[in-house]
Design a protein around this motif. Structure first.
Motif, PDB file in Angstrom:
ATOM      1  N   ALA A 181       0.935  -1.139  -0.061  1.00 34.77           N
ATOM      2  CA  ALA A 181      -0.209   0.103   0.188  1.00 34.77           C
ATOM      3  C   ALA A 181       0.911   1.459   0.000  1.00 34.77           C
ATOM      4  O   ALA A 181       0.491   2.240  -0.540  1.00 34.77           O
ATOM      5  CB  ALA A 181      -0.987  -0.057   1.184  1.00 34.77           C
ATOM      6  N   SER A 182       1.954   1.327   0.871  1.00 36.31           N
ATOM      7  CA  SER A 182       2.603   2.491   0.787  1.00 36.31           C
ATOM      8  C   SER A 182       3.754   2.578  -0.421  1.00 36.31           C
ATOM      9  O   SER A 182       3.781   3.648  -0.898  1.00 36.31           O
ATOM     10  CB  SER A 182       3.847   2.138   2.100  1.00 36.31           C
ATOM     11  OG  SER A 182       3.117   2.124   3.216  1.00 36.31           O
ATOM     12  N   ALA A 183       3.930   1.474  -0.986  1.00 39.97           N
ATOM     13  CA  ALA A 183       4.646   1.730  -2.380  1.00 39.97           C
ATOM     14  C   ALA A 183       3.753   2.179  -3.406  1.00 39.97           C
ATOM     15  O   ALA A 183       4.058   3.039  -4.135  1.00 39.97           O
ATOM     16  CB  ALA A 183       5.145   0.272  -2.970  1.00 39.97           C
ATOM     17  N   GLN A 184       2.387   1.736  -3.407  1.00 40.29           N
ATOM     18  CA  GLN A 184       1.441   2.427  -4.517  1.00 40.29           C
ATOM     19  C   GLN A 184       1.302   4.095  -4.264  1.00 40.29           C
ATOM     20  O   GLN A 184       1.237   4.581  -5.149  1.00 40.29           O
ATOM     21  CB  GLN A 184       0.214   1.727  -4.049  1.00 40.29           C
ATOM     22  CG  GLN A 184       0.110   0.192  -4.757  1.00 40.29           C
ATOM     23  CD  GLN A 184      -1.059  -0.255  -4.441  1.00 40.29           C
ATOM     24  OE1 GLN A 184      -2.175   0.223  -3.801  1.00 40.29           O
ATOM     25  NE2 GLN A 184      -1.217  -1.621  -4.673  1.00 40.29           N
ATOM     26  N   VAL A 185       1.365   4.462  -2.878  1.00 40.25           N
ATOM     27  CA  VAL A 185       1.457   5.701  -2.612  1.00 40.25           C
ATOM     28  C   VAL A 185       2.634   6.536  -3.087  1.00 40.25           C
ATOM     29  O   VAL A 185       2.295   7.634  -3.504  1.00 40.25           O
ATOM     30  CB  VAL A 185       1.098   5.877  -0.881  1.00 40.25           C
ATOM     31  CG1 VAL A 185       1.227   7.531  -0.639  1.00 40.25           C
ATOM     32  CG2 VAL A 185      -0.005   5.548  -0.545  1.00 40.25           C
ATOM     33  N   ALA A 186       3.517   5.966  -2.967  1.00 40.30           N
ATOM     34  CA  ALA A 186       4.725   6.567  -3.340  1.00 40.30           C
ATOM     35  C   ALA A 186       4.570   6.522  -5.049  1.00 40.30           C
ATOM     36  O   ALA A 186       5.016   7.718  -5.660  1.00 40.30           O
ATOM     37  CB  ALA A 186       5.984   5.714  -3.242  1.00 40.30           C
ATOM     38  N   ALA A 187       4.327   5.666  -5.542  1.00 37.23           N
ATOM     39  CA  ALA A 187       4.046   5.714  -7.155  1.00 37.23           C
ATOM     40  C   ALA A 187       3.086   7.102  -7.745  1.00 37.23           C
ATOM     41  O   ALA A 187       3.153   7.404  -8.600  1.00 37.23           O
ATOM     42  CB  ALA A 187       3.636   4.266  -7.610  1.00 37.23           C
ATOM     43  N   HIS A 188       1.910   6.853  -6.991  1.00 36.29           N
ATOM     44  CA  HIS A 188       1.225   7.953  -7.276  1.00 36.29           C
ATOM     45  C   HIS A 188       1.698   9.439  -6.822  1.00 36.29           C
ATOM     46  O   HIS A 188       1.302  10.379  -7.378  1.00 36.29           O
ATOM     47  CB  HIS A 188      -0.235   7.751  -6.420  1.00 36.29           C
ATOM     48  CG  HIS A 188      -1.148   8.828  -6.422  1.00 36.29           C
ATOM     49  ND1 HIS A 188      -1.852   8.880  -7.781  1.00 36.29           N
ATOM     50  CD2 HIS A 188      -1.647   9.678  -5.656  1.00 36.29           C
ATOM     51  CE1 HIS A 188      -2.894   9.794  -7.593  1.00 36.29           C
ATOM     52  NE2 HIS A 188      -2.683  10.529  -6.437  1.00 36.29           N
ATOM     53  N   ALA A 189       2.814   9.582  -5.976  1.00 34.54           N
ATOM     54  CA  ALA A 189       3.151  10.861  -5.511  1.00 34.54           C
ATOM     55  C   ALA A 189       4.393  11.096  -6.211  1.00 34.54           C
ATOM     56  O   ALA A 189       4.918  12.355  -6.229  1.00 34.54           O
ATOM     57  CB  ALA A 189       3.317  10.638  -3.952  1.00 34.54           C
ATOM     58  N   ALA A 190       4.914  10.261  -7.179  1.00 37.69           N
ATOM     59  CA  ALA A 190       6.011  10.485  -7.739  1.00 37.69           C
ATOM     60  C   ALA A 190       6.041  11.806  -8.461  1.00 37.69           C
ATOM     61  O   ALA A 190       5.206  12.315  -9.411  1.00 37.69           O
ATOM     62  CB  ALA A 190       6.288   9.463  -8.933  1.00 37.69           C
ATOM     63  N   GLY A 191       7.171  12.486  -8.397  1.00 36.66           N
ATOM     64  CA  GLY A 191       7.360  13.926  -9.094  1.00 36.66           C
ATOM     65  C   GLY A 191       6.583  14.968  -8.655  1.00 36.66           C
ATOM     66  O   GLY A 191       6.692  16.185  -8.987  1.00 36.66           O
ATOM     67  N   ARG A 192       5.916  14.644  -7.631  1.00 34.66           N
ATOM     68  CA  ARG A 192       5.025  15.994  -7.183  1.00 34.66           C
ATOM     69  C   ARG A 192       5.542  16.312  -5.873  1.00 34.66           C
ATOM     70  O   ARG A 192       6.321  15.650  -5.162  1.00 34.66           O
ATOM     71  CB  ARG A 192       3.571  15.594  -6.831  1.00 34.66           C
ATOM     72  CG  ARG A 192       2.881  15.029  -8.186  1.00 34.66           C
ATOM     73  CD  ARG A 192       1.475  14.882  -8.093  1.00 34.66           C
ATOM     74  NE  ARG A 192       0.933  13.787  -7.144  1.00 34.66           N
ATOM     75  CZ  ARG A 192       0.105  13.680  -6.234  1.00 34.66           C
ATOM     76  NH1 ARG A 192      -0.807  14.763  -5.986  1.00 34.66           N
ATOM     77  NH2 ARG A 192      -0.408  12.630  -5.844  1.00 34.66           N
ATOM     78  N   PRO A 193       5.248  17.632  -5.427  1.00 33.29           N
ATOM     79  CA  PRO A 193       6.097  18.249  -4.478  1.00 33.29           C
ATOM     80  C   PRO A 193       5.373  17.839  -3.100  1.00 33.29           C
ATOM     81  O   PRO A 193       4.166  17.428  -2.950  1.00 33.29           O
ATOM     82  CB  PRO A 193       5.876  19.883  -4.590  1.00 33.29           C
ATOM     83  CG  PRO A 193       4.373  19.966  -5.509  1.00 33.29           C
ATOM     84  CD  PRO A 193       4.506  18.481  -6.108  1.00 33.29           C
TER      85      PRO A 193
END
Length: 705
Positions: free
Chosen positions: A357-369
């Motif tokens: 679940a945490s890795a999915q959050v990271a993927a969704h947040a990639a490149g954003r501030p």
């Protein structure tokens, strides 16, 4: 509801039963302090029955015992999902808490050798203070939500327990000394910060105004009744007074106080009960010199005949055989005023799929501030169930915008300019099985160090007692010192906590906003941990996410995009812990790869500092083969951390790579300097890092024999 219940139990349960419970509690406290045999005075007391060195505290017991007795019928009548907690500000009331848990039968459930009976009573009395339970209030005594002796936060912790819990009443017993602490003083006024933040339960503060703190007259006792009333009224509370001697009057005062007690966060005066009873009430003043005593008033009754006689008379005055049966159980006339033992709350469901679940959050947040992804994580968590964010007036400053589309603050986010209150509210919230986050500046977090350490001790005792896991304590430290002036530079919270060696502590140092979002998601899902997430709000650099799973699971990973492929020892190892170090060292790594194409480079990111701990000292610690795989056996290492270099040296312990390790981190400049100057001072500027790397690479290596 609570006032009606109190009035009804006042009618149904006679005052004589409540008074008998108060006497039984007083007697059992004295017996624990002084006796090693003959617990019910079944025969005349002999010097051999008395402990040679009495240990413990009598002073706070009489008022506490009267409150516990007065609350007993109310506790017994609680039903239909309602809940009543008693929180003790004074850890010294351990004898009272033990006596009460014995009379109600709860103690025997947790400690079978202290079950109501002849043997249990003898062990309760003779064994005090037991090494495995202690003489003060701990979770080893069932029913206690915090460890006594955490001087100051009891009222705020009680407030935290009733947030979002309209079914709950928390009665907080506050001593004179505790009333002088900053945390308690702030707690009276701080309830105004909770207006309009939800549907909450009720707190009834009870000030045990006995005239003394440990070493002298208390400040509250110097106020006249008019001044005391003005003081509490000005803070938003209506004082109700009782001396505690007349049990009927005390019960009426409790009912009156509950009648004017408002649920937390409701504007208007809410009651505070002031119990005025001399400290150490009942002690033989002719020998002690004053009835106001803190510890055991008779210091050597086994060796001083006059003290022995006074103790014998004092104990006999309670007529213990009229309170307890020869078998050590409460007499029938006490039972209506004693609550039945209730089962301990069950455990929370074990978290599953945290890494995925945490890795999915990271993927969704990639490149954003940071300012987008971290508030997004907190909003998502608030939608999943009870959740609170507490911050000392720093959410906007920390780029944590939790307002809605109309600019209204999220009701689950509370700001009050007191780090101690934020921690104590979060502590009360998590100890009652809800999730919370404290978000603050890195430099101000050390203010709560003692409170965090005390909560970790409390949690450790809970685990030892086999109690169910609770939500984790989670801190987000942002607004780091690297981007602040001298007064706002202090990364010592993690230094002090790491020195404690608590196995549940995790210090997460994510490299970029996506990893910070993943780290927070991970921390808020886990149970029974203390997780400190250190992440600057100014990070702009983003890194590939192909090792996020490994970083979350093991706390450390080799970054392949900056690492020379293939087996063998590298020429240089770069390791980062934190986003500013990752920014500095990845820039160095890219330059080295471009300008030194033949260099065999390995890049490691430390996502959780506890992965560096000595093998066997922490669950996440790297085994020897894993340590060698990441850090080699001969290559020079440059490890950069956003905190103190001493943290790294201490964690590595006996596995320290010695002279081949260079640790870079925060060094106090001793005066205000620019951000660029601070980086140069700490060796994290571009030129300094390049010079260091060149020196390490070009220095001839000693070839092992």
């Amino acid at each position: 509801m609570w006032a009606d219940l109190a009035r009804r139990t006042n009618r149904l349960v006679p005052d004589t039963s409540v008074a008998a419970v108060a006497d039984a509690l007083d007697y059992l406290c004295l017996a624990q302090l002084y006796l090693r045999n003959n617990p019910l005075l079944a025969r005349p007391l002999a010097p051999a029955d008395v402990k040679r060195r009495p240990a413990g505290h009598w002073g706070v017991c009489p008022p506490v015992n009267r409150m516990l007795a007065a609350l007993g019928p109310l506790q017994a009548a609680v039903h239909d999902g309602y809940e009543l907690n008693v929180l003790h500000g004074a850890g010294h009331a351990g004898p009272s808490a033990l006596a009460h848990a014995y009379l109600t039968g709860r103690l025997g459930r947790s400690h079978p050798d202290l079950f109501q009976g002849e043997a249990g009573l003898r062990e309760l009395v003779a064994g005090f203070p037991r090494a495995d339970i202690g003489g003060e209030i701990t979770p080893m005594i069932p029913g206690h939500l915090h460890t006594g002796g955490q001087l100051g936060p009891a009222l705020a912790i009680g407030q935290g327990t009733v947030l979002d819990a309209p079914h709950r009443l928390s009665v907080v017993l506050i001593g004179d000394g505790e009333s002088e602490t900053g945390t308690t003083a702030a707690s009276w006024l701080a309830t105004r910060a909770l207006h309009g933040t939800g549907d909450h339960g009720t707190v009834l503060p009870v000030v045990l105004l006995n005239g003394l703190r440990m070493g002298g007259s208390s400040l509250l006792s110097t106020l006249s009744r008019a001044e005391l009333t003005a003081y509490f009224t000005g803070l938003g509370h209506r004082p109700i007074y009782s001396d505690g001697l007349d049990i009927g009057q005390l019960r009426q005062a409790v009912a009156e106080a509950l009648g004017s007690a408002r649920p937390l966060g409701i504007p208007g005066l809410s009651s505070v009960l002031v119990l005025t009873l001399d400290k150490g009430y009942g002690a033989p003043a002719r020998l002690v010199g004053t009835p106001a005593v803190h510890k055991t008033p008779l210091r050597d009754p086994a060796g001083v005949p006059a003290e022995f006689d006074a103790l014998a008379d004092w104990l006999a005055s309670y007529e213990p055989t009229q309170l307890l049966t020869p078998g050590g159980r409460p007499r029938p006339h006490l039972l209506p005023a004693l609550p039945l033992p209730r089962p301990e709350p069950g455990g929370l469901p074990a978290p599953r799929g945290c890494v995925a679940a945490s890795a999915q959050v990271a993927a969704h947040a990639a490149g954003r501030p940071f300012a987008q992804v971290v508030p997004e994580v907190l909003r998502a968590r608030a939608e999943q169930g009870p959740f609170r964010v507490f911050s000392p007036d720093e959410l906007a400053s920390n780029r944590l915008d939790l307002t809605d589309e109309r600019g209204r603050p999220a009701p689950w986010a509370v700001e009050v300019l007191s780090e101690e209150l934020c921690h104590a509210w979060a502590q009360g919230y998590t100890e009652t099985r809800r999730h919370a986050l404290v978000a603050t500046y890195e430099a101000f977090a050390p203010i709560t160090l003692s409170l965090i350490q005390q909560q970790l001790k409390h949690r450790a005792v809970r685990r030892h007692a086999g109690l169910a896991p609770l939500p984790s304590l989670v801190y987000l430290l942002t607004s780091l010192g690297w981007h602040n002036t001298l007064t706002h530079q202090n990364p010592s919270l993690t230094t002090a906590l790491l020195a404690g060696g608590d196995p549940t502590l995790h210090v997460l140092t994510p490299a970029d906003p996506a990893r910070t979002a993943a780290a927070l998601t991970f921390a808020l899902r886990k149970l029974d941990r203390c997780t400190i997430v250190v992440s600057g709000k100014h990070t702009h650099l983003h890194h590939p996410l192909d090792t996020v799973d490994e970083e979350l699971r093991y706390g450390i990973a080799i970054w392949p995009h900056l690492t020379h492929p293939g087996p063998g020892e590298p020429d240089l190892i770069l390791a980062s812990a934190g986003n500013l170090p990752a920014e500095a060292l990845t820039t160095l790594a890219q330059r080295l790869r471009a300008e030194r194409p033949g260099l065999r480079l390995r890049y490691v990111h430390v996502h959780d500092l506890t992965a560096l701990a000595e093998d066997g000292t922490h669950p996440l610690a790297l085994a020897p083969d894993g340590f060698a795989r990441h850090f080699g056996t001969r290559a020079p290492i440059v490890l950069a951390t956003s905190g103190h270099p001493a943290d790294i040296h201490a964690l590595l312990g006996r596995r320290h790579p010695g002279t081949r390790l260079t640790v870079l981190g925060y060094r106090d400049p001793g005066r205000p300097v620019s951000q660029e100057h601070l980086r140069r001072l700490c060796g994290l500027d571009t030129a300094g890092l390049w010079q260091l790397a060149a020196t390490l690479i070009d220095t001839p290596k000693e070839i092992p024999a």
